[in-house]
Scaffold this active site. Sequence first.
Site, PDB file in Angstrom:
ATOM      1  N   LYS A  41      -6.749 -16.111 -11.692  1.00  0.00           N
ATOM      2  CA  LYS A  41      -8.049 -15.978 -10.722  1.00  0.00           C
ATOM      3  C   LYS A  41      -7.633 -14.741  -9.613  1.00  0.00           C
ATOM      4  CE  LYS A  41      -5.599 -19.438  -7.711  1.00  0.00           C
ATOM      5  NZ  LYS A  41      -5.844 -20.744  -6.814  1.00  0.00           N
ATOM      6  N   TYR A 268      -3.603   3.912  17.181  1.00  0.00           N
ATOM      7  CA  TYR A 268      -4.711   3.558  17.865  1.00  0.00           C
ATOM      8  C   TYR A 268      -3.870   2.637  19.007  1.00  0.00           C
ATOM      9  CZ  TYR A 268      -8.433   4.789  14.850  1.00  0.00           C
ATOM     10  OH  TYR A 268      -9.539   5.304  14.306  1.00  0.00           O
TER      11      TYR A 268
END
Length: 390
Positions: A41, A268
């Site tokens: 998965k 940032y």
Amino acid sequence: MKDEALVLRPSWVEVDLDAVLDNLSQVRTLVAGKKLCAVVKADAYGLGAVPVCHVLAEAGVDAFGVVMLDEAVQLRRAGIVTPILNMGEILIEHAGYAVEYDVQQMIYRPESAQALSDAAARLRKKAIVHFKINTGMGRYGCDYEQALETLQQCRRYPHLTFEGVMTHFPLSDAVDKSFAQLQILRMKQLRRQFEQNGIDIPCWHMCNSGGVLDLPQAHMDMVRCGLLLYGYYPSEDVQRPLTLKPAMTVKTHIIAIRELRRGDSVGYSRRFIARGPERVAVLPIGYADGYDRKIRFSGLTLLNGRKAAIISGLCMDACFIRISEFPQARIGDPVILMGRSGKEEISPHDIAHAIQSVSYEVMARFGKRLPRLYFRNGNRVETIHDAMKG
């Protein structure tokens, strides 16, 4: 590494397919005589489901486990003929796809059983199903106290073949195994109850990787194994009888170097401000690639076989490492975000600890913007880069 994928994207994932096969061989020694369902998965936990399934199919695994119907369809369209078990729920209107693509479907609701049976009748086939019982996970499955009644309702529909009965552990990799032991008891009691009522379903399964390691009494007829195949233990608390080989490495290159003075900032919000002269490298990989923003100030990378610390916050497409102690570092030098270099290693568990998560999330989040390079016998045999597909 001069191919187009790496020229255009200097960050990538390397997958050692031989390591996957070696891990499979080791797991088989723990579950001798039992079927093995390889859990693939989430794109094989980030490794890439199709190439991984091809080598595992060649090695003779008994089944593949997915949790989304589209994952199963992808494997079928890629030529995988090994049985595929969809362990996730599906919408009733999608039942026909499960039957059309010969997907063994987990069920526990009579409505789903009817939809699959009706679709199988239209396609003149049998729908193969695994009956799911909730013994404590609380996600999918009928409550174990109503299991017999619910199963009898589902068995009324004529175009179904009941191949398996399944449940799932929520705590198989914890120190305290008392709840897992209770789940095992419930499954054994249910098997006896079913048999006493003339119901004989051949394949019972409940073990994930933690159960494979620590709960041999729960191996039953088949085990479902994911993380172990990819080279990692599910937690720090399980037994470690295997010499696992990590199959996934995440790499990038230094793309720029900044020489900072006292007071200069990086990133940032000016999250890093130099207190003195600093040398900082920019790496072209960020949170859009699945590298978690919470890694800032606690994460490490490997540069020239030594650990180099991440500083400041991650950008969408870049991050920063301190290289003041690497005077020879140059633009273009490779950097490992997850994997081994010399005697040093950064594992998914290390990253998970830094971001307060689990190794499964760390691996699965490295996205398809990153090319996947596949290796056998030390040679690259395939490159997949979804961003370059037309």
